[in-house]
Design a protein around this motif. Sequence first.
Motif, PDB file in Angstrom:
ATOM      1  N   LYS A 178     -19.096 -17.076  32.150  1.00 11.88           N
ATOM      2  CA  LYS A 178     -19.742 -17.482  31.103  1.00 11.88           C
ATOM      3  C   LYS A 178     -19.561 -18.756  30.216  1.00 11.88           C
ATOM      4  CE  LYS A 178     -21.015 -15.417  26.592  1.00 11.88           C
ATOM      5  NZ  LYS A 178     -20.656 -14.178  25.516  1.00 11.88           N
ATOM      6  N   SER A 214     -16.117 -21.574  34.591  1.00 11.83           N
ATOM      7  CA  SER A 214     -16.864 -20.603  33.680  1.00 11.83           C
ATOM      8  C   SER A 214     -18.327 -21.234  33.459  1.00 11.83           C
ATOM      9  CB  SER A 214     -16.445 -20.500  32.158  1.00 11.83           C
ATOM     10  OG  SER A 214     -15.893 -21.728  31.764  1.00 11.83           O
ATOM     11  N   SER A 228      -8.797 -12.671  34.647  1.00 12.67           N
ATOM     12  CA  SER A 228      -9.628 -13.104  33.534  1.00 12.67           C
ATOM     13  C   SER A 228      -9.087 -14.261  32.339  1.00 12.67           C
ATOM     14  CB  SER A 228     -10.112 -11.970  33.004  1.00 12.67           C
ATOM     15  OG  SER A 228      -9.435 -11.431  32.041  1.00 12.67           O
ATOM     16  N   SER A 229      -9.800 -15.037  31.907  1.00  8.41           N
ATOM     17  CA  SER A 229      -9.343 -15.965  30.705  1.00  8.41           C
ATOM     18  C   SER A 229     -10.730 -16.101  29.894  1.00  8.41           C
ATOM     19  CB  SER A 229      -8.805 -17.158  31.259  1.00  8.41           C
ATOM     20  OG  SER A 229      -8.337 -17.959  30.289  1.00  8.41           O
ATOM     21  N   THR A 230     -10.727 -16.026  28.606  1.00 13.35           N
ATOM     22  CA  THR A 230     -11.669 -16.276  27.908  1.00 13.35           C
ATOM     23  C   THR A 230     -11.416 -17.452  26.688  1.00 13.35           C
ATOM     24  OG1 THR A 230     -11.034 -14.748  26.335  1.00 13.35           O
ATOM     25  CG2 THR A 230     -12.548 -14.055  27.938  1.00 13.35           C
ATOM     26  N   LYS A 273     -18.848 -21.668  27.772  1.00 14.94           N
ATOM     27  CA  LYS A 273     -18.446 -21.510  26.254  1.00 14.94           C
ATOM     28  C   LYS A 273     -19.593 -22.590  25.497  1.00 14.94           C
ATOM     29  CE  LYS A 273     -15.288 -23.107  23.123  1.00 14.94           C
ATOM     30  NZ  LYS A 273     -16.125 -24.127  22.446  1.00 14.94           N
ATOM     31  N   GLU A 290     -18.481 -17.664  23.247  1.00 18.79           N
ATOM     32  CA  GLU A 290     -17.245 -17.453  24.017  1.00 18.79           C
ATOM     33  C   GLU A 290     -17.177 -17.662  25.688  1.00 18.79           C
ATOM     34  OE1 GLU A 290     -14.267 -13.554  23.641  1.00 18.79           O
ATOM     35  OE2 GLU A 290     -15.581 -13.192  25.225  1.00 18.79           O
ATOM     36  N   ARG A 341      -7.817 -19.406  23.041  1.00 20.64           N
ATOM     37  CA  ARG A 341      -7.887 -18.841  24.330  1.00 20.64           C
ATOM     38  C   ARG A 341      -7.255 -17.526  24.226  1.00 20.64           C
ATOM     39  NH1 ARG A 341      -7.055 -23.607  23.507  1.00 20.64           N
ATOM     40  NH2 ARG A 341      -4.613 -23.179  23.407  1.00 20.64           N
ATOM     41  N   THR A 342      -7.806 -16.531  25.085  1.00 21.53           N
ATOM     42  CA  THR A 342      -7.064 -15.490  25.386  1.00 21.53           C
ATOM     43  C   THR A 342      -7.016 -15.291  26.434  1.00 21.53           C
ATOM     44  OG1 THR A 342      -9.074 -14.165  25.052  1.00 21.53           O
ATOM     45  CG2 THR A 342      -7.991 -14.437  23.117  1.00 21.53           C
ATOM     46  N   ALA A 368     -13.702 -14.439  35.429  1.00 21.12           N
ATOM     47  CA  ALA A 368     -12.821 -13.367  35.732  1.00 21.12           C
ATOM     48  C   ALA A 368     -13.128 -13.198  37.309  1.00 21.12           C
ATOM     49  CB  ALA A 368     -13.358 -12.187  35.035  1.00 21.12           C
ATOM     50  N   LYS A 402     -12.605 -18.963  22.916  1.00 20.28           N
ATOM     51  CA  LYS A 402     -13.315 -18.623  21.850  1.00 20.28           C
ATOM     52  C   LYS A 402     -13.405 -19.846  21.031  1.00 20.28           C
ATOM     53  CE  LYS A 402     -12.431 -13.799  21.880  1.00 20.28           C
ATOM     54  NZ  LYS A 402     -11.676 -12.422  20.972  1.00 20.28           N
ATOM     55  N   GLU A 454     -15.776 -17.473  29.420  1.00 22.31           N
ATOM     56  CA  GLU A 454     -15.299 -16.647  30.237  1.00 22.31           C
ATOM     57  C   GLU A 454     -15.130 -16.793  31.699  1.00 22.31           C
ATOM     58  OE1 GLU A 454     -15.113 -11.476  30.920  1.00 22.31           O
ATOM     59  OE2 GLU A 454     -16.801 -12.706  29.740  1.00 22.31           O
TER      60      GLU A 454
END
Length: 273
Positions: free
Chosen positions: A160, A121, A193-195, A162, A168, A202-203, A172, A197, A170
């Motif tokens: 992206k 990311s 995808s993984s993000t 962090k 955030e 994590r989501t 994907a 915050k 990210e």
Amino acid sequence: MRKPNHPAISVMLLTGLIGFLSGCSHSVSDEAIARDIQGKISSDTKDSQVSVAAKDGKVTLSGSVKSPAAQQKIDQIAHEETGASGVDDQTTIQAEQPKPQPIVIPAGTVLVVTTSQALSSKTSQAGQTFLGTLAQPVSGGGRTALPKGATVSGTVIAAKTKGKIKGEGELALALTSVSTKGHTYPIQTNVLSSTIKGKGKRTAATTGGGAAGGALIGGLAGGGKGAGIGALVGATAGFVGGAFTGNKQIEIPAESPLSFTLTAPLTLPPPAK
């Protein structure tokens, strides 16, 4: 002394000569008949594999033809040949071979891919191409359609970094093509995808493939120094594929296995014989 009967001897010799010449003439005629018919068959029915023989004017046809129409045409050629006294048609009609069908790999098929490069990311960029290889063969139509080791190409859909305090992170990914036997075929897959915050939350999500498509799933490891990014597809086993590093960016090392799911069927040409 009685003189020899020359006229009688002459008649016998002449009769024998006529018979001999007649036999020679008939032999040549058979050869000519067969040759002429063979030439017409080769010209008019090029796909037929037919041999022609003639004896005492009787023509024998043998071999195979593509269709009843071709068989009828050949028989007609033989019957219309000058000097032919009869025709014995022994040709057979070839059974029509089914046309080879293309191989279809259906939507929903899982492609397990080993990445050829590290993705992150922090360092990757949206639109960047990445490469990998199939970690497992893929079947279609009851046979191996894509061999293990086939090259795949993918795209970074989003990347992206962090931020340290807020923001955030990210990452994907999606596959775009697969190459095998010197040919490249476009494919459509879900997006993994993984993000991340604030404060390490994590989501994970998957798009384009439904809930069974698979996702990059983050989970902190012991000591807070690393975490695994796995993939779980339906009831299949998950696998580790990446890590959160010290600043908790999303990173996937080279040689990491990832699962993508076809969202549209892939059609490949019929296998070569």
